[in-house]
Structure formats: structure tokens, C-alpha cells
Motif scaffolding. Structure first.
Motif, PDB file in Angstrom:
ATOM      1  N   ASN A 108       0.803  -1.281   0.321  1.00  0.00           N
ATOM      2  CA  ASN A 108      -0.193  -0.036   0.049  1.00  0.00           C
ATOM      3  C   ASN A 108       1.107   1.173   0.096  1.00  0.00           C
ATOM      4  N   ILE A 109       0.630   2.004  -0.939  1.00  0.00           N
ATOM      5  CA  ILE A 109       1.592   3.230  -0.829  1.00  0.00           C
ATOM      6  C   ILE A 109       0.667   4.565  -0.552  1.00  0.00           C
ATOM      7  N   PHE A 110       0.708   4.985   0.585  1.00  0.00           N
ATOM      8  CA  PHE A 110      -0.110   6.304   0.904  1.00  0.00           C
ATOM      9  C   PHE A 110       0.280   7.615   0.348  1.00  0.00           C
TER      10      PHE A 110
ATOM     11  N   GLU B 228       7.464   5.594 -15.925  1.00  0.00           N
ATOM     12  CA  GLU B 228       7.959   6.715 -15.016  1.00  0.00           C
ATOM     13  C   GLU B 228       7.182   6.592 -13.486  1.00  0.00           C
ATOM     14  N   GLN B 229       5.886   6.133 -13.536  1.00  0.00           N
ATOM     15  CA  GLN B 229       5.281   5.973 -12.227  1.00  0.00           C
ATOM     16  C   GLN B 229       5.893   4.980 -11.263  1.00  0.00           C
ATOM     17  N   LEU B 230       5.957   3.619 -11.861  1.00  0.00           N
ATOM     18  CA  LEU B 230       6.641   2.614 -11.448  1.00  0.00           C
ATOM     19  C   LEU B 230       7.970   2.961 -10.874  1.00  0.00           C
ATOM     20  N   LYS B 231       8.716   3.499 -11.769  1.00  0.00           N
ATOM     21  CA  LYS B 231       9.993   4.088 -11.365  1.00  0.00           C
ATOM     22  C   LYS B 231      10.024   4.842  -9.944  1.00  0.00           C
ATOM     23  N   LYS B 232       8.919   5.516  -9.653  1.00  0.00           N
ATOM     24  CA  LYS B 232       8.743   6.421  -8.478  1.00  0.00           C
ATOM     25  C   LYS B 232       8.414   5.771  -7.501  1.00  0.00           C
ATOM     26  N   VAL B 233       7.665   4.727  -7.486  1.00  0.00           N
ATOM     27  CA  VAL B 233       7.146   3.764  -6.593  1.00  0.00           C
ATOM     28  C   VAL B 233       8.476   3.054  -6.165  1.00  0.00           C
ATOM     29  N   ASN B 234       9.311   2.466  -6.858  1.00  0.00           N
ATOM     30  CA  ASN B 234      10.544   1.810  -6.540  1.00  0.00           C
ATOM     31  C   ASN B 234      11.420   2.662  -5.726  1.00  0.00           C
ATOM     32  N   GLU B 235      11.654   4.045  -6.393  1.00  0.00           N
ATOM     33  CA  GLU B 235      12.348   4.898  -5.446  1.00  0.00           C
ATOM     34  C   GLU B 235      11.786   4.882  -4.056  1.00  0.00           C
ATOM     35  N   GLU B 236      10.391   5.128  -4.033  1.00  0.00           N
ATOM     36  CA  GLU B 236      10.024   5.250  -2.632  1.00  0.00           C
ATOM     37  C   GLU B 236      10.031   4.334  -1.883  1.00  0.00           C
ATOM     38  N   LEU B 237       9.972   2.952  -2.445  1.00  0.00           N
ATOM     39  CA  LEU B 237      10.549   1.865  -1.595  1.00  0.00           C
ATOM     40  C   LEU B 237      11.847   1.640  -0.936  1.00  0.00           C
TER      41      LEU B 237
ATOM     42  N   ASN C 292      13.769   4.342  -0.624  1.00  0.00           N
ATOM     43  CA  ASN C 292      13.961   5.740   0.089  1.00  0.00           C
ATOM     44  C   ASN C 292      13.529   5.411   1.504  1.00  0.00           C
ATOM     45  N   VAL C 293      12.532   4.433   1.859  1.00  0.00           N
ATOM     46  CA  VAL C 293      12.000   4.285   2.986  1.00  0.00           C
ATOM     47  C   VAL C 293      12.732   3.046   3.822  1.00  0.00           C
ATOM     48  N   GLY C 294      13.509   2.445   2.904  1.00  0.00           N
ATOM     49  CA  GLY C 294      14.064   1.449   3.530  1.00  0.00           C
ATOM     50  C   GLY C 294      13.831  -0.201   3.090  1.00  0.00           C
ATOM     51  N   PHE C 295      13.000  -0.373   2.121  1.00  0.00           N
ATOM     52  CA  PHE C 295      12.873  -1.669   1.682  1.00  0.00           C
ATOM     53  C   PHE C 295      13.751  -1.981   0.522  1.00  0.00           C
ATOM     54  N   SER C 296      13.769  -3.248   0.299  1.00  0.00           N
ATOM     55  CA  SER C 296      14.854  -3.850  -0.756  1.00  0.00           C
ATOM     56  C   SER C 296      14.276  -4.347  -1.930  1.00  0.00           C
ATOM     57  N   GLU C 297      12.876  -4.670  -1.915  1.00  0.00           N
ATOM     58  CA  GLU C 297      12.367  -5.058  -3.171  1.00  0.00           C
ATOM     59  C   GLU C 297      12.196  -3.982  -4.153  1.00  0.00           C
ATOM     60  N   THR C 298      12.407  -4.422  -5.463  1.00  0.00           N
ATOM     61  CA  THR C 298      11.816  -3.958  -6.713  1.00  0.00           C
ATOM     62  C   THR C 298      10.683  -4.314  -7.252  1.00  0.00           C
ATOM     63  N   LEU C 299       9.871  -3.581  -7.588  1.00  0.00           N
ATOM     64  CA  LEU C 299       8.668  -4.169  -8.182  1.00  0.00           C
ATOM     65  C   LEU C 299       8.636  -3.959  -9.619  1.00  0.00           C
ATOM     66  N   VAL C 300       8.181  -4.871 -10.351  1.00  0.00           N
ATOM     67  CA  VAL C 300       8.204  -5.170 -11.806  1.00  0.00           C
ATOM     68  C   VAL C 300       6.826  -5.235 -12.580  1.00  0.00           C
ATOM     69  N   LYS C 301       6.585  -4.743 -13.426  1.00  0.00           N
ATOM     70  CA  LYS C 301       5.166  -4.656 -13.744  1.00  0.00           C
ATOM     71  C   LYS C 301       5.232  -5.554 -14.928  1.00  0.00           C
ATOM     72  N   GLU C 302       4.106  -6.478 -15.104  1.00  0.00           N
ATOM     73  CA  GLU C 302       3.681  -7.514 -16.034  1.00  0.00           C
ATOM     74  C   GLU C 302       3.099  -6.716 -17.268  1.00  0.00           C
ATOM     75  N   ASN C 303       3.609  -6.933 -18.406  1.00  0.00           N
ATOM     76  CA  ASN C 303       2.893  -6.482 -19.453  1.00  0.00           C
ATOM     77  C   ASN C 303       2.048  -7.400 -20.211  1.00  0.00           C
ATOM     78  N   ASN C 304       1.937  -8.394 -20.126  1.00  0.00           N
ATOM     79  CA  ASN C 304       0.836  -9.422 -20.439  1.00  0.00           C
ATOM     80  C   ASN C 304      -0.368  -9.329 -19.984  1.00  0.00           C
ATOM     81  N   PRO C 305      -1.458  -8.989 -20.893  1.00  0.00           N
ATOM     82  CA  PRO C 305      -3.054  -8.743 -20.092  1.00  0.00           C
ATOM     83  C   PRO C 305      -3.471  -9.867 -19.458  1.00  0.00           C
ATOM     84  N   LYS C 306      -3.960  -9.449 -18.519  1.00  0.00           N
ATOM     85  CA  LYS C 306      -4.874 -10.221 -17.739  1.00  0.00           C
ATOM     86  C   LYS C 306      -6.320 -11.111 -18.206  1.00  0.00           C
TER      87      LYS C 306
END
Length: 205
Positions: free
Chosen positions: A49-51, A71-80, A82-96
Motif C-alpha cells: 500500500n502506497i499512501f 515513470e510512475q513505477l520507477k517513482k514507486v520503486n524509488e519510494e520503496l 527511500n524508506v528502507g525496503f529492498s524489493e523492486t517491483l516489476v510490472k507485468e505487460n501481459n494482459p490478464k
């Protein structure tokens, strides 16, 4: 990975669904404006959850399931980070949510209304999907919600077992897709035969 946003009902929170928690107890760790949700046993990450999301990633278009730009996903990962989480989120491009083709359909051995289908969803990929629609049959082009899809009402689609048979997705009705003038009569949406298997199907909000 599913991104969801509903400012009116939830607030300025970007919800990121990473996996099915299968009803297990969750543990939440919050750092700054980021909360990581894990299954309590095993520490598998199932959601983020990103508040104050709009101040972090900018304007988020849509309501319900949304798409983030690179660019938005990049900013999410930068925020993770910055606050001390080590994970990197990767967006799936295949439609669901895709157009599928029902290759075979047989009655469920332990139900008088369920059917077991083998449904092609893209480039030869075939999913076994248990379907309860009375009009399901082999040879149809249909709309398939693959595992990891979010329906317009917020329902998440995950692999499951129906009456002892594994099912890997859902074949959708017009009502479930929130299409205009959806018939009240139960039944899956049948698409024209020239619909392209594997092509993304736009879902109403």
C-alpha cells in the motif's frame, strides 16, 4: 501484479496486489508512506500500500484497476528504496483479461451445473477453467479473466478448486464485465468468431 486506486472510497492510496494470500493471516510492516503486507508464516509478500500516492507518483488515472506508466513505477520503486525496503517491483505487460477460445467442454463429474473447459488464451497456452454458465460449449470465443486479473467489482481471480477440480481463471459474462446493456439472463459473453485469441479485452470501470 495488479495496481488498484479508488480515491473516493479508500483515499489517496495505491494498492498493489502481488499474490493470493489464500486467506492466511497477514503481517503488515509500514515505513513512511509504504506498507508491505506479507503472509505471517513464510513472509511471502502479497501486497503493498502506497499512501499519499498522488504526491509520490503524480496523477493516477482511473478507478479500480489502473495502469501505471514506467515513470510512475520507477517513482514507486524509488519510494520503496527511500524508506528502507529492498524489493523492486516489476510490472507485468501481459494482459490478464483476454479473448479465449473454448477448445473442449465436458460436464463436471460432481456437479449438475458446472463444466470443465480447456480454453486457449494465447499462442497455444491452454487453461483448464471450471465454468458454471449454462451456455458454455466448445467452439466459442469468450472473455477470460486469467489468474491475477481484477474484475470491475474488485474481485481478484486466482487459481482455485471447484468440487475437486482445479480451475485457472474465469470465463466472464457481460454483467461481470459491466458492459452496457448486459442481459439479465445468466450466461457467458459469446464473442464473434473473428475475435483474436490472446488479444486484451477492455474492461468497464
Amino acid at each position: 501484479m495488479i495496481f488498484a486506486y479508488n480515491k473516493e472510497h479508500v483515499g489517496d492510496v495505491l494498492m498493489i496486489i502481488a499474490a493470493d494470500d489464500k486467506g492466511q493471516e497477514n503481517a503488515v510492516e509500514r515505513k513512511g508512506n509504504v506498507a508491505r503486507v506479507c503472509v505471517a508464516e513464510g513472509n511471502q509478500v502479497v501486497a503493498w500500500n502506497i499512501f499519499e500516492a498522488s504526491t509520490i507518483v503524480g496523477n493516477i488515472e482511473g478507478n479500480g484497476q489502473v495502469e501505471l506508466t514506467e515513470e510512475q513505477l520507477k517513482k514507486v520503486n524509488e519510494e520503496l528504496a527511500n524508506v528502507g525496503f529492498s524489493e523492486t517491483l516489476v510490472k507485468e505487460n501481459n494482459p490478464k483479461m483476454v479473448i479465449g477460445f473454448v477448445k473442449s467442454c465436458k460436464k463436471h463429474p460432481d456437479s449438475d451445473h458446472l463444466s470443465i473447459t480447456q480454453t486457449e488464451v494465447d499462442n497455444g497456452e491452454v487453461l483448464q477453467i471450471v465454468c458454471g454458465a449454462p451456455n458454455i460449449k466448445a467452439g466459442q470465443k469468450v472473455v477470460v479473466a486469467k489468474p491475477g486479473a481484477m474484475m470491475p467489482d474488485g474481485l481478484m481471480i486466482w487459481p482455485g478448486v471447484l468440487r475437486g477440480v482445479e480451475s485457472f481463471g474465469m470465463i466472464c459474462s457481460a454483467g461481470e464485465l459491466r458492459l452496457p446493456d448486459a442481459p439479465a439472463k445468466k450466461g457467458i459473453l459469446e464473442l464473434p468468431f473473428d475475435a483474436v485469441i490472446g488479444e486484451a479485452f477492455p474492461v468497464g470501470k
